[in-house]
Design an enzyme around this catalytic site. Structure first.
Site, short mmCIF file in Angstrom:
data_model
loop_
_atom_site.label_atom_id
_atom_site.label_comp_id
_atom_site.label_asym_id
_atom_site.label_seq_id
_atom_site.Cartn_x
_atom_site.Cartn_y
_atom_site.Cartn_z
N ASP A 135 -4.07 -7.22 -1.86
CA ASP A 135 -4.03 -5.82 -1.43
C ASP A 135 -4.55 -5.70 0.00
O ASP A 135 -5.72 -5.99 0.26
CB ASP A 135 -4.92 -5.01 -2.40
CG ASP A 135 -4.71 -3.52 -2.28
OD1 ASP A 135 -4.04 -3.07 -1.33
OD2 ASP A 135 -5.24 -2.79 -3.14
N HIS A 191 -2.54 2.12 -9.89
CA HIS A 191 -2.14 2.97 -8.76
C HIS A 191 -0.73 3.56 -8.88
O HIS A 191 -0.05 3.79 -7.89
CB HIS A 191 -2.24 2.18 -7.43
CG HIS A 191 -2.58 3.07 -6.26
ND1 HIS A 191 -2.51 2.67 -4.95
CD2 HIS A 191 -2.97 4.38 -6.23
CE1 HIS A 191 -2.85 3.67 -4.16
NE2 HIS A 191 -3.12 4.72 -4.91
N CYS A 236 0.17 1.02 -0.42
CA CYS A 236 0.00 0.50 -1.79
C CYS A 236 0.99 0.97 -2.85
O CYS A 236 1.78 0.18 -3.38
CB CYS A 236 -1.39 0.85 -2.28
SG CYS A 236 -2.73 0.17 -1.28
N ASN A 261 1.05 -4.95 1.17
CA ASN A 261 1.41 -4.40 2.49
C ASN A 261 0.62 -5.17 3.53
O ASN A 261 -0.22 -6.00 3.19
CB ASN A 261 1.13 -2.89 2.60
CG ASN A 261 -0.26 -2.48 2.16
OD1 ASN A 261 -0.45 -1.91 1.09
ND2 ASN A 261 -1.27 -2.80 2.98
CA CA Z 1 -2.40 -2.03 -0.22
#
Ligand code: CA
Length: 462
Positions: free
Chosen positions: A41, A139, A81, A283
């Site tokens: 992440d 998420h 995200c 990302n």
């Molecule tokens: Ca992220």
């Protein structure tokens, strides 16, 4: 045997045979490989040993790289995200269903989540007999109907929001970074650093299920902020003078340990050769301690630094090892690849945007997997297209830019003035791709209005 039972068995056999005929190239069910998708992440492009980092050492990730293909042009579908994870788990551009910002952490909201109209491919694997696990960060919506256990995962462990403290947190239900860690929906006590805990859980999952095909989505929140490494690990990076970079490096090192524990469990249970592994960051690195060198830009942008990420694919004995694979690949391809290997038909009502990568990776198909890859970041009204080595960028309200990634990976020399015809052609491609997409989440009733499409506290990364 009662007649209706016999008829049902006969029908099942017929359906099974028909499915097999539809998937002539699919392996027999007994040979179906395991599929492990490891996501980090906000990891910077340069921030792993196999990416050339000089100060962040990642021996386990480097070992994974050596066991498979290093995809040097690996992409995710969005520069932050939740939309990126939505593209991964549906195998479709998330713009097609309007999931283009991070949902707010609102457990009572039936709108803030990956729309229930969409199918997550792990649910198709589960229907075909795979054990499907999720460990880590979700998420994709906080209300119960959006939870992983309702979306195709048979075993779940992790937190539902967009981020979490790693150690010494006080549980405060309703506050995103302090919510309880849940196992199959029930709170559990976590005694160790959260990243290492996820590694233990993953090792346990792959060991317990060694006798059946499984899919595991191991979605770390590391090295996303807050950087809270253990004191022991921080001390190992004392040579890094910048405090924030040191904490970030230590957090990546803990992630590397967790990956190492998972790989060791695979090896110990004899599953190396029958487990396909993907690894990538969701990302690019944000501004701050991460480094996206030599790429331009960062998380949130459609320059390469936003979505061109560290990307590995390993499957010992089935695809080459220790080599670079240079054509562009995408996280969109995970779904199509997994379904093909499992012998599961891909949905026809909502076609996947990715492809089965295996024939490309083995060399059986020498073409590039993608003629074009598209991006849209609605918050800043940005869009991009990679077509071959050409990169079209429309960054917010600025005029369109054009880059030659083969000779200018850092997007330093804008060629738009030199080649306006190419810019116009690529702009037309982007317009055609965007035409059927909903304009904004607002148009799907997900907050805001046409004039002000983004809630004040949404969109940007927390
Ligand atoms: Ca992220």
């Amino acid at each position: 045997m009662k007649p209706f039972i016999a008829a049902a068995i006969a029908l099942l056999a017929f359906v099974t045979v028909s499915r097999a005929a539809d998937n002539a190239a699919a392996p027999a069910p007994t040979n179906r490989p395991n599929i492990l998708v490891i996501v980090s992440d906000d990891q910077g492009y340069a921030d792993a040993g196999f990416q050339g980092s000089k100060d962040i050492v990642t021996p386990n990730l480097d070992r994974l790289a050596a066991s498979g293909l290093h995809c040097t042009n690996g992409y995710v579908t969005h520069p932050y995200c939740s939309p990126s994870r939505a593209g991964l788990l549906t195998g479709r551009y998330q713009g097609r269903f309007g999931h283009e910002r991070n949902p707010r952490y609102l457990p009572e909201s039936h709108e803030e989540g990956l729309p229930l109209t969409e199918t997550l491919f792990p649910s198709l694997l589960a229907n075909s007999g795979y054990t499907t696990g999720w460990i880590g960060k979700w998420h994709l919506g906080a209300a119960p109907e959006f939870h992983p256990g309702k979306r195709g995962f048979t075993e779940t462990f992790g937190f539902i929001g967009g981020g979490h403290h790693y150690q010494d947190w006080k549980v405060k239900p309703g506050t995103e970074y302090n919510v309880p860690i849940l196992r199959n929906g029930k709170p559990v006590e976590v005694k160790q650093h959260l990243t290492l805990t996820f590694g233990h859980e993953a090792a346990d999952f792959v060991t317990r299920h060694k006798d059946q095909p499984w899919f595991l989505y191991l979605a770390f929140n590391a090295p996303h902020t807050p950087h809270e490494p253990t004191a022991e690990r921080l001390a190992k990076f004392a040579n890094i003078k910048d405090k924030k970079r040191r904490e970030y490096a230590a957090q990546i090192s803990l992630l590397d340990d967790a990956v190492g524990e998972t790989l060791a469990a695979l090896h110990a249970s004899g599953q190396d050769q029958r487990t396909l592994i993907f690894f990538f960051s969701d990302n690019g690195g944000p501004e701050g301690p991460p480094s996206n060198f030599p790429l331009r830009g960062h998380k949130g942008e459609v320059y390469e630094g936003g979505m061109h990420v560290p990307f590995l694919i390993s499957w010992p004995g089935h695809i080459p090892a220790g080599k670079d694979y240079t054509p562009a690949v995408s996280s969109l391809d995970v779904a199509a690849t997994a379904l093909a290997l499992a012998g599961v038909a891909a949905p026809t009502d909502k076609p996947l945007d990715g492809v089965n990568l295996i024939p490309f990776l083995t060399g059986e198909n020498s073409a590039s997997p993608h003629d074009k890859l598209f991006w849209r970041e609605s918050h800043s009204l940005s869009a991009a297209l990679r077509a071959g080595d050409s990169k079209f960028v429309r960054h917010g309200e600025k005029p369109a830019e054009l880059y030659d990634l083969k000779n200018d990976l850092g997007e330093k020399t804008d060629l738009s003035t030199a080649d306006p015809k190419k810019v116009a052609a690529l702009q037309a491609d982007v317009d055609a791709w965007m035409k059927p997409l909903p304009k904004h989440l607002a148009f799907l009733g997900l907050g805001g209005s046409a004039d002000k499409p983004w809630p004040d506290d949404a969109g940007k990364e927390p």
